[in-house]
Write an enzyme that holds these catalytic residues in place. Structure first.
Site, PDB file in Angstrom:
ATOM      1  N   CYS A   2       0.851  -1.189   0.000  1.00  0.00           N
ATOM      2  CA  CYS A   2       0.000   0.000   0.000  1.00  0.00           C
ATOM      3  C   CYS A   2       0.884   1.236   0.000  1.00  0.00           C
ATOM      4  CB  CYS A   2      -0.863  -0.004   1.253  1.00  0.00           C
ATOM      5  SG  CYS A   2      -1.761  -1.537   1.481  1.00  0.00           S
ATOM      6  N   ARG A  27       1.251   2.117  -6.069  1.00  0.00           N
ATOM      7  CA  ARG A  27       1.470   1.091  -5.056  1.00  0.00           C
ATOM      8  C   ARG A  27       0.196   0.323  -4.725  1.00  0.00           C
ATOM      9  NH1 ARG A  27       6.177   1.726  -2.257  1.00  0.00           N
ATOM     10  NH2 ARG A  27       5.331   0.509  -0.531  1.00  0.00           N
ATOM     11  N   TRP A  74      -3.451  -1.665  -1.339  1.00  0.00           N
ATOM     12  CA  TRP A  74      -3.295  -2.879  -2.137  1.00  0.00           C
ATOM     13  C   TRP A  74      -3.726  -3.997  -1.197  1.00  0.00           C
ATOM     14  CZ3 TRP A  74      -2.478  -4.384  -6.950  1.00  0.00           C
ATOM     15  CH2 TRP A  74      -2.143  -5.701  -7.181  1.00  0.00           C
ATOM     16  N   ASN A 100       0.996  -0.187   6.010  1.00  0.00           N
ATOM     17  CA  ASN A 100       1.448  -0.908   4.817  1.00  0.00           C
ATOM     18  C   ASN A 100       2.237  -2.117   5.309  1.00  0.00           C
ATOM     19  OD1 ASN A 100       2.435  -1.819   2.358  1.00  0.00           O
ATOM     20  ND2 ASN A 100       4.239  -0.496   2.509  1.00  0.00           N
ATOM     21  N   GLY A 101       1.822  -3.297   4.911  1.00  0.00           N
ATOM     22  CA  GLY A 101       2.508  -4.507   5.363  1.00  0.00           C
ATOM     23  C   GLY A 101       1.487  -5.555   5.777  1.00  0.00           C
ATOM     24  N   GLU A 482       9.146 -19.207 -21.000  1.00  0.00           N
ATOM     25  CA  GLU A 482       8.914 -17.878 -20.431  1.00  0.00           C
ATOM     26  C   GLU A 482       9.916 -16.855 -20.965  1.00  0.00           C
ATOM     27  OE1 GLU A 482       7.532 -14.624 -18.128  1.00  0.00           O
ATOM     28  OE2 GLU A 482       6.672 -16.348 -19.166  1.00  0.00           O
ATOM     29  N   LYS A 486       9.048 -13.280 -22.946  1.00  0.00           N
ATOM     30  CA  LYS A 486       9.505 -11.957 -22.502  1.00  0.00           C
ATOM     31  C   LYS A 486      10.135 -11.195 -23.660  1.00  0.00           C
ATOM     32  CE  LYS A 486       7.658 -11.395 -19.437  1.00  0.00           C
ATOM     33  NZ  LYS A 486       6.810 -12.478 -19.078  1.00  0.00           N
ATOM     34  N   GLU A 489       7.445 -10.221 -26.302  1.00  0.00           N
ATOM     35  CA  GLU A 489       6.406  -9.224 -26.005  1.00  0.00           C
ATOM     36  C   GLU A 489       6.954  -7.812 -25.827  1.00  0.00           C
ATOM     37  OE1 GLU A 489       4.076  -9.766 -22.419  1.00  0.00           O
ATOM     38  OE2 GLU A 489       5.624 -11.031 -21.556  1.00  0.00           O
ATOM     39  N   HIS A 505      14.509 -32.509 -34.555  1.00  0.00           N
ATOM     40  CA  HIS A 505      13.298 -33.033 -35.209  1.00  0.00           C
ATOM     41  C   HIS A 505      12.624 -31.967 -36.057  1.00  0.00           C
ATOM     42  CE1 HIS A 505      13.775 -36.646 -32.857  1.00  0.00           C
ATOM     43  NE2 HIS A 505      13.881 -35.902 -31.779  1.00  0.00           N
ATOM     44  N   LYS A 604      -2.265  -5.373 -19.772  1.00  0.00           N
ATOM     45  CA  LYS A 604      -1.796  -6.041 -18.561  1.00  0.00           C
ATOM     46  C   LYS A 604      -2.745  -7.162 -18.146  1.00  0.00           C
ATOM     47  CE  LYS A 604       0.798  -6.900 -15.085  1.00  0.00           C
ATOM     48  NZ  LYS A 604       2.032  -7.611 -15.371  1.00  0.00           N
TER      49      LYS A 604
HETATM   50  C1  AGP Z   1       2.983 -11.787 -19.489  1.00  0.00           C
HETATM   51  O1  AGP Z   1       4.068 -10.985 -19.447  1.00  0.00           O
HETATM   52  C2  AGP Z   1       1.809 -11.233 -20.164  1.00  0.00           C
HETATM   53  N1  AGP Z   1       1.421 -10.019 -19.596  1.00  0.00           N
HETATM   54  C3  AGP Z   1       0.641 -12.196 -20.329  1.00  0.00           C
HETATM   55  O2  AGP Z   1       1.093 -13.328 -21.020  1.00  0.00           O
HETATM   56  C4  AGP Z   1      -0.008 -12.646 -19.019  1.00  0.00           C
HETATM   57  O3  AGP Z   1       0.829 -13.522 -18.350  1.00  0.00           O
HETATM   58  C5  AGP Z   1      -1.321 -13.366 -19.331  1.00  0.00           C
HETATM   59  O4  AGP Z   1      -2.169 -12.457 -19.986  1.00  0.00           O
HETATM   60  C6  AGP Z   1      -1.981 -13.918 -18.081  1.00  0.00           C
HETATM   61  O5  AGP Z   1      -2.304 -12.879 -17.218  1.00  0.00           O
HETATM   62  P1  AGP Z   1      -2.769 -13.225 -15.739  1.00  0.00           P
HETATM   63  O6  AGP Z   1      -1.621 -13.868 -15.027  1.00  0.00           O
HETATM   64  O7  AGP Z   1      -3.141 -11.904 -15.147  1.00  0.00           O
HETATM   65  O8  AGP Z   1      -3.953 -14.149 -15.852  1.00  0.00           O
END
Ligand code: AGP
Length: 609
Positions: A2, A27, A74, A100-101, A482, A486, A489, A505, A604
């Site tokens: 928070c 935050r 938060w 906060n905590g 993963e 990264k 994206e 293959h 996001k």
């Molecule tokens: C990851 O960097 C991306 N923002 C995206 O793949 C994300 O992981 C995916 O949309 C799932 O989001 P969530 O964890 O909020 O469900």
């Protein structure tokens, strides 16, 4: 995570508090509130949701007073709501607290206080602090706070004001940040520097277990026993925007650097202390019946799905239970086969991803029980889950998920290890070794970050590569997935992940001099296999970076570059081995002149199908 603020001075507190909260909204934005002390006494106003709702609520009234505290939330304990918003007050409403905590022993203290006739209003952990201060109040607010600190456990940055003590604010910190701004005829408190910069650049950084008592013209400092301390101010150079990012250029880099703390917070209170080497998941309501499952089904999207892939290897390794990992958007239309003794684990940072929620509701309709792993208290997933395990990563602002991923891994490991113990596939000694290794991970993550310049240098030579492949085996394959995401994206590089054994293959046909291959090598038993895969791609002209352990020389002669991470148990290495890839993607994005925080075409939280 928070944001708390406080102001005492000659000016009106309300506008200062609101403005300060605006600078801390990154935050947390689940609710906001202020408490202002004026001639009419203590006025508390709070509202669920973003700060603007509080502003709307108080727009028509003038809240007079030259001293006050504020909070932007938060949520950790108690869903976002008006009643769970801070400030929290004691029964009389004369003492107000913002926090906060996490007060870890709040449940025990609550029962004790209720036993003394205290009626609670909220579901938060924080409210116990207001009632305890009241309980110990004997005419001296500072003394009452000191007595309260002896009883609470956990992490806290607190600001306290009382109608009976109208000329000072008491602030305390332990494991949560708190900064004091030393102004002219005014003094301020804040969780971070941004809100202070409009008033002063002279700040005191409060250290753990220190108390600050703010008056209009000076600030006194004490330790938790009440012994007086002397402190010096520090001059701050940053501008406001830089400060919101904590001095980092982008939220993504800041969040990458927040991983050691996020991992510590996610592990906190879930591991027994001292001689008791056990995992404690009681707080999420986990019991032995969960480990009697026949199968674990993990479903999620994007980065969260990659955490699920690591989960598959972890559950099969530690609990010897079959695991199915599904991409939620596939799962929901696949007419999957349910088994009543299936256990579902649903992973989502936001807790709002449409495909993941749909998969969860299908599982629920199929009669399955499920554990949600999420970062957002009060999210739809958290509300509909049977059990919720929170990743305590704090708000993740950058679209590319980093600290949420590594804390998801921490949660997955804790559940898998507990399954293993309960199913007898893991003995106490093995469990203790894993717990000891997990406890080292936050610090080891810090050590990886300390070498970030190496990755930055490598990126400055490679960022223009148009093709990048990440390869590994088992846990390293999951981290290759993963890593590739990264880079894709945020740098728009065409990057793919391969199970290293799969290369010959087909995918190896794509490899030539323009290809960068990042080989993730932490599965010791498969080093010889990885070494041959590395030789295969090098023979086709690829540049190879190996990510392996600090004391490992196996790849010294084959790799073009080696990034070394601290050694841990091979199954746990993903939490560390992903960090260099996060950094590589970040630096490539910046070197390509892109904004790593707001990549094109992405959001996001994907709340639509
Ligand atoms: C990851 O960097 C991306 N923002 C995206 O793949 C994300 O992981 C995916 O949309 C799932 O989001 P969530 O964890 O909020 O469900």
């Amino acid at each position: 995570m928070c944001g708390i603020v406080g102001y005492i001075g000659d000016g009106e507190a309300t506008p200062v508090l609101i403005n300060a909260l605006k600078k801390l909204e990154y935050r947390g934005y689940d609710s906001a509130g202020i408490a202002v002390l004026g001639n009419e006494g203590l006025v508390v106003r709070k509202a669920k949701g973003a700060l603007k709702f509080l502003e709307q609520k108080i727009a028509s009234e003038i809240i007079k007073g030259t001293m006050g505290i504020g909070h932007t939330r938060w949520a950790t304990h108690g869903e976002p709501s008006d009643i769970n918003s801070h400030p929290h007050t004691d029964v009389s409403g004369k003492i107000a607290v913002v926090h906060n905590g996490i007060i870890e022993n709040h449940a025990k203290l609550r029962t004790w206080l209720e036993g003394h006739g205290v009626a609670f209003r909220s579901q938060t952990d924080t409210e116990v602090v207001a009632h305890l201060i009241d309980f110990h109040y004997n005419g001296d607010l500072l003394q009452a706070v000191i007595e309260t600190l002896k009883r609470i456990e956990g992490s806290y940055a607190l600001a306290v004001i009382s109608e009976n003590d109208p000329d000072r604010i008491i602030a305390v910190r332990k494991d949560s940040p708190l900064v004091i701004g030393a102004g002219r005829g005014e003094n301020l408190i804040a969780s971070d520097v941004p809100p202070l910069l409009e008033h002063t650049r002279e700040v005191y950084y409060l250290c753990d277990r220190e108390i600050a008592v703010l008056y209009r013209d000076h600030v006194d400092f004490f330790d938790e026993e009440g012994t007086s301390l002397s402190k010096k101010t520090v001059h701050v150079e940053w501008d406001v925007e830089a400060a919101e990012k904590g001095g980092y250029e982008h939220f993504m880099l800041k969040e990458i650097h927040e991983q050691p703390k996020a991992l510590t917070d996610t592990l906190r209170a879930r591991i027994g202390t001292a001689g008791d080497r056990s995992i404690n998941l009681e707080e999420i309501g986990f019991d032995a019946s969960w480990a009697e499952a026949n199968r674990v089904v993990i479903t999620a999207c994007g980065t969260a799905w990659h955490a699920g892939v690591v989960g598959k290897y972890a559950f099969e390794r530690f609990a010897r239970i079959p695991v199915e990992v599904d991409i939620a958007s596939e799962y929901r239309y696949r007419n999957p086969i349910f088994n009543p003794k299936d256990i579902f684990i649903i992973i989502s940072q936001s807790g709002e991803t449409a495909d993941t929620l749909a998969a969860m509701r299908m599982a629920k309709k199929g009669g399955a029980r499920f554990i949600a792993i999420t970062n957002v208290v009060g999210s739809t997933l958290a509300r509909e889950a049977d059990l919720v395990m929170y990743t305590w990563a704090g708000p993740e602002i950058a679209v590319a998920s980093t600290k949420a991923f590594t804390t998801q891994l921490m949660c997955v490991y804790l559940i898998a290890l507990q399954f293993g113990l309960l199913r007898g596939t893991l003995d106490r000694e093995e469990l203790a070794a894993c717990i000891a290794a997990l406890e080292k991970i936050p610090e080891q993550a810090g050590a990886v970050l300390a070498n970030k310049e190496e990755i930055q240098r490598f990126a400055s030579r490679q960022f223009n590569k148009t093709k990048a492949f990440f390869m590994g085996r088992l846990f390293d394959y999951a981290i290759s997935l993963e890593s590739a995401l990264k880079l894709k994206e945020i740098s728009y590089t065409h990057s793919e992940a391969f199970a290293a054994g799969e290369l010959k293959h087909g995918p190896i046909a794509l490899v030539d001099e323009s290809t960068l291959v990042v080989a993730i090598c932490t599965q010791t038993a498969l080093f010889d296999k990885m070494d041959s895969n590395i030789k295969e791609v090098k023979a086709r002209g690829a540049t190879v970076l190996v990510i392996t352990y600090e004391d490992e020389s196996y790849f010294d002669r084959t790799a073009d570059g080696i990034f070394r991470i601290p050694r841990t148990l091979d199954p746990l290495s993903p939490i560390l081995s992903i960090i260099p890839s996060q950094l590589y993607a970040y630096y490539c994005s910046v070197l390509r002149g892109l904004d790593p925080d707001k990549p094109r075409n992405l959001a996001k939280s994907v709340t639509v199908e």
